[in-house]
Design a protein around this motif. Structure first.
Motif, PDB file in Angstrom:
ATOM      1  N   GLY A 109      -4.414  94.257  32.796  1.00  0.00           N
ATOM      2  CA  GLY A 109      -4.852  93.696  31.529  1.00  0.00           C
ATOM      3  C   GLY A 109      -4.177  92.372  31.274  1.00  0.00           C
ATOM      4  O   GLY A 109      -3.871  91.629  32.216  1.00  0.00           O
ATOM      5  N   TYR A 110      -3.892  92.071  30.004  1.00  0.00           N
ATOM      6  CA  TYR A 110      -3.254  90.801  29.654  1.00  0.00           C
ATOM      7  C   TYR A 110      -2.652  90.935  28.262  1.00  0.00           C
ATOM      8  O   TYR A 110      -3.040  91.816  27.483  1.00  0.00           O
ATOM      9  N   PRO A 111      -1.701  90.065  27.924  1.00  0.00           N
ATOM     10  CA  PRO A 111      -1.066  90.131  26.597  1.00  0.00           C
ATOM     11  C   PRO A 111      -2.056  89.826  25.477  1.00  0.00           C
ATOM     12  O   PRO A 111      -3.022  89.093  25.671  1.00  0.00           O
ATOM     13  N   GLU A 112      -1.797  90.404  24.323  1.00  0.00           N
ATOM     14  CA  GLU A 112      -2.629  90.196  23.134  1.00  0.00           C
ATOM     15  C   GLU A 112      -4.110  90.385  23.473  1.00  0.00           C
ATOM     16  O   GLU A 112      -4.923  89.470  23.325  1.00  0.00           O
ATOM     17  N   PRO A 113      -4.474  91.576  23.918  1.00  0.00           N
ATOM     18  CA  PRO A 113      -5.847  91.805  24.390  1.00  0.00           C
ATOM     19  C   PRO A 113      -6.884  91.640  23.292  1.00  0.00           C
ATOM     20  O   PRO A 113      -6.622  91.913  22.112  1.00  0.00           O
ATOM     21  N   ASN A 114      -8.049  91.181  23.671  1.00  0.00           N
ATOM     22  CA  ASN A 114      -9.161  90.998  22.758  1.00  0.00           C
ATOM     23  C   ASN A 114     -10.220  92.055  23.078  1.00  0.00           C
ATOM     24  O   ASN A 114     -10.601  92.221  24.232  1.00  0.00           O
ATOM     25  N   ARG A 115     -10.706  92.748  22.058  1.00  0.00           N
ATOM     26  CA  ARG A 115     -11.643  93.850  22.275  1.00  0.00           C
ATOM     27  C   ARG A 115     -13.107  93.435  22.109  1.00  0.00           C
ATOM     28  O   ARG A 115     -13.997  94.281  22.082  1.00  0.00           O
ATOM     29  N   SER A 116     -13.343  92.142  21.989  1.00  0.00           N
ATOM     30  CA  SER A 116     -14.714  91.629  21.969  1.00  0.00           C
ATOM     31  C   SER A 116     -15.207  91.457  23.396  1.00  0.00           C
ATOM     32  O   SER A 116     -14.516  90.881  24.227  1.00  0.00           O
ATOM     33  N   HIS A 117     -16.413  91.965  23.674  1.00  0.00           N
ATOM     34  CA  HIS A 117     -16.965  91.821  25.028  1.00  0.00           C
ATOM     35  C   HIS A 117     -16.987  90.358  25.446  1.00  0.00           C
ATOM     36  O   HIS A 117     -16.484  89.998  26.512  1.00  0.00           O
ATOM     37  N   GLU A 122     -14.711  86.098  28.684  1.00  0.00           N
ATOM     38  CA  GLU A 122     -14.354  84.682  28.787  1.00  0.00           C
ATOM     39  C   GLU A 122     -12.919  84.512  29.274  1.00  0.00           C
ATOM     40  O   GLU A 122     -12.621  83.643  30.105  1.00  0.00           O
ATOM     41  N   ILE A 123     -12.009  85.337  28.770  1.00  0.00           N
ATOM     42  CA  ILE A 123     -10.611  85.273  29.191  1.00  0.00           C
ATOM     43  C   ILE A 123     -10.485  85.621  30.673  1.00  0.00           C
ATOM     44  O   ILE A 123      -9.795  84.927  31.439  1.00  0.00           O
ATOM     45  N   TRP A 124     -11.160  86.674  31.100  1.00  0.00           N
ATOM     46  CA  TRP A 124     -11.128  87.047  32.519  1.00  0.00           C
ATOM     47  C   TRP A 124     -11.768  85.961  33.395  1.00  0.00           C
ATOM     48  O   TRP A 124     -11.305  85.699  34.507  1.00  0.00           O
ATOM     49  N   SER A 128      -7.664  82.197  31.106  1.00  0.00           N
ATOM     50  CA  SER A 128      -6.925  81.563  30.016  1.00  0.00           C
ATOM     51  C   SER A 128      -6.018  82.580  29.340  1.00  0.00           C
ATOM     52  O   SER A 128      -6.117  83.789  29.586  1.00  0.00           O
ATOM     53  N   GLY A 129      -5.151  82.091  28.464  1.00  0.00           N
ATOM     54  CA  GLY A 129      -4.413  82.976  27.590  1.00  0.00           C
ATOM     55  C   GLY A 129      -5.318  83.465  26.478  1.00  0.00           C
ATOM     56  O   GLY A 129      -6.412  82.934  26.250  1.00  0.00           O
ATOM     57  N   SER A 130      -4.867  84.469  25.739  1.00  0.00           N
ATOM     58  CA  SER A 130      -5.694  85.049  24.673  1.00  0.00           C
ATOM     59  C   SER A 130      -6.077  84.036  23.609  1.00  0.00           C
ATOM     60  O   SER A 130      -7.139  84.147  22.991  1.00  0.00           O
ATOM     61  N   ASN A 131      -5.216  83.044  23.401  1.00  0.00           N
ATOM     62  CA  ASN A 131      -5.465  82.052  22.352  1.00  0.00           C
ATOM     63  C   ASN A 131      -5.847  80.687  22.905  1.00  0.00           C
ATOM     64  O   ASN A 131      -5.776  79.683  22.203  1.00  0.00           O
ATOM     65  N   GLN A 132      -6.231  80.651  24.169  1.00  0.00           N
ATOM     66  CA  GLN A 132      -6.681  79.410  24.800  1.00  0.00           C
ATOM     67  C   GLN A 132      -8.186  79.475  25.029  1.00  0.00           C
ATOM     68  O   GLN A 132      -8.731  80.545  25.336  1.00  0.00           O
TER      69      GLN A 132
END
Length: 388
Positions: A109-117, A122-124, A128-132
């Motif tokens: 996974g990754y830090p500060e995960p986002n649960r929006s598909h 997009e992050i994967w 990018s980072g969760s906030n990038q």
């Protein structure tokens, strides 16, 4: 006019014949760029695959306490090993693991995960980072540096829409739905009208890359055959095409495709059984095909999803979660389970805590398989150890 709009205009997403004015065919004739023998094949499971019901902690009582409606019994799971086992639909995954050709990476996974598909995909896809928020995909950035003069089929996306992971500054990948019908018609046709856009040179480069890409794909198909039966599913057909292109020496570095249907909020047992059966059958046909062609050592198959599901069921299904396993097949991987079993005692708001950053897996793929320095495209994570 951007690349996505232009390709939509010219019809490369339709699977039909591509119609381009003749003058566009005259620009450039770059030969195929061969960079070693290794290639990566990505299979993205869209919707958020339930990792806990894919590779199952059957020996943990909490698994049954938290999943009273959807847990698979100890009698159902297969290929038991150190408290973990496969979903019964993944019988051939178990075979590939027993053959030493499949590695499982736990709790990715990754830090500060986002649960929006959309956002998690997009992050994967950009790493990018969760906030990038990045406009280029991680594979697109790799292809920009690796194929500096641009090669239209350095990446091939088997789908009806473009994939952000492959998007770079140069047209180094091509999206095609049906390679057999992806042809250039050289006769004059006024169906495509170009605007007075000042970026005409860019448009010409895009158009030329499509033309060259179609020609290279047709050459590869002509040099290869399908020598075994693939399932008649979308994923089965896509992997059959990818096998044809690899065997036909297209020399692409990256192939990408996906399977839909993993958003199992309801009726999960039946839906997950069906999806995993399709996944198992398609991948095992692809795996067997490559093995017979003595190409499996050159091809690394990566199976992942944008997130896992919540640990506790919601009755008949599961909601969006965080960490989940990744599967690596072929490419002379070590064939081991990497990482600890999911810790169901230590959850983050009901979700698994990630232990391995997916970008570490990406770094290993780039450095160990493609001989490429992952830091040059902004990956700060160290390559995962023990994968290859």
């Amino acid at each position: 006019m951007n690349r996505r709009n232009f390709l939509s205009l010219t019809g490369t997403f339709t699977g039909g014949a591509l119609l381009l004015p003749d003058f566009l065919h005259a620009f450039g004739s770059q030969s195929n760029l061969v960079i070693g023998e290794q290639c990566l094949v990505f299979i993205q499971l869209n919707g958020g695959n339930d990792g806990l019901n894919t590779y199952i902690p059957f020996d943990n009582p909490l698994y049954y306490d938290l999943r009273t409606k959807i847990a698979l019994s100890k009698d159902q799971v297969i290929s038991k090993n150190k408290g973990m086992a496969f979903h019964p639909a993944l019988k051939d995954f178990a075979t590939m693991q027993q053959n030493g050709d499949l590695s499982i990476i736990q709790n990715v996974g990754y830090p500060e995960p986002n649960r929006s598909h959309f956002r998690s995909q997009e992050i994967w896809q950009t790493a990018s980072g969760s906030n990038q928020y990045w406009n280029e995909g991680w594979l697109g950035r790799y292809l920009d540096l690796q194929c500096k003069d641009h090669q239209p089929t350095a990446g091939v996306n088997l789908d009806s829409i473009d994939n952000l992971a492959l998007k770079g500054n140069e047209p180094n990948f091509i999206t095609v739905k049906d390679p057999n019908r992806f042809k250039i018609r050289n006769d004059n046709d006024d169906a495509v009208k170009l605007s007075d856009n000042p970026q005409l040179d860019f448009v010409r480069k895009i158009a030329n890359s499509v033309s060259e890409g179609s020609e290279e794909i047709q050459k590869a198909i002509a040099k290869s055959t399908t020598e075994m039966s693939y399932p008649k599913t979308n994923l089965g057909k896509n992997l059959e095409w990818i096998a044809r292109l690899i065997k036909g020496n297209l020399n692409s570095k990256v192939y990408y495709t996906s399977q839909n249907g993993y958003d199992t909020h309801d009726n999960q047992l039946a839906l997950h059984q069906r999806n995993l059966t399709e996944l198992n059958d398609a991948i095992f046909s692809f795996y067997t095909d490559l093995k017979k062609a003595q190409l499996l050592q050159n091809v690394t198959i990566v199976v992942f999803s944008e997130f896992g599901r919540r640990v506790k069921d919601n009755g008949n299904g599961t909601d969006h979660g965080t960490a989940a396993p990744m599967f690596i097949i072929g490419g002379n991987n070590i064939g081991k389970v990497i990482g600890k079993n999911p810790d169901l005692n230590d959850l983050d708001q009901g979700d698994l805590k990630y232990e391995i950053d997916f970008r570490s897996v990406y770094a290993s793929l780039l450095e160990d398989k493609l001989n490429f320095n992952s830091q040059t495209i902004g990956l700060k994570s160290n390559p995962i150890k023990g994968l290859f």
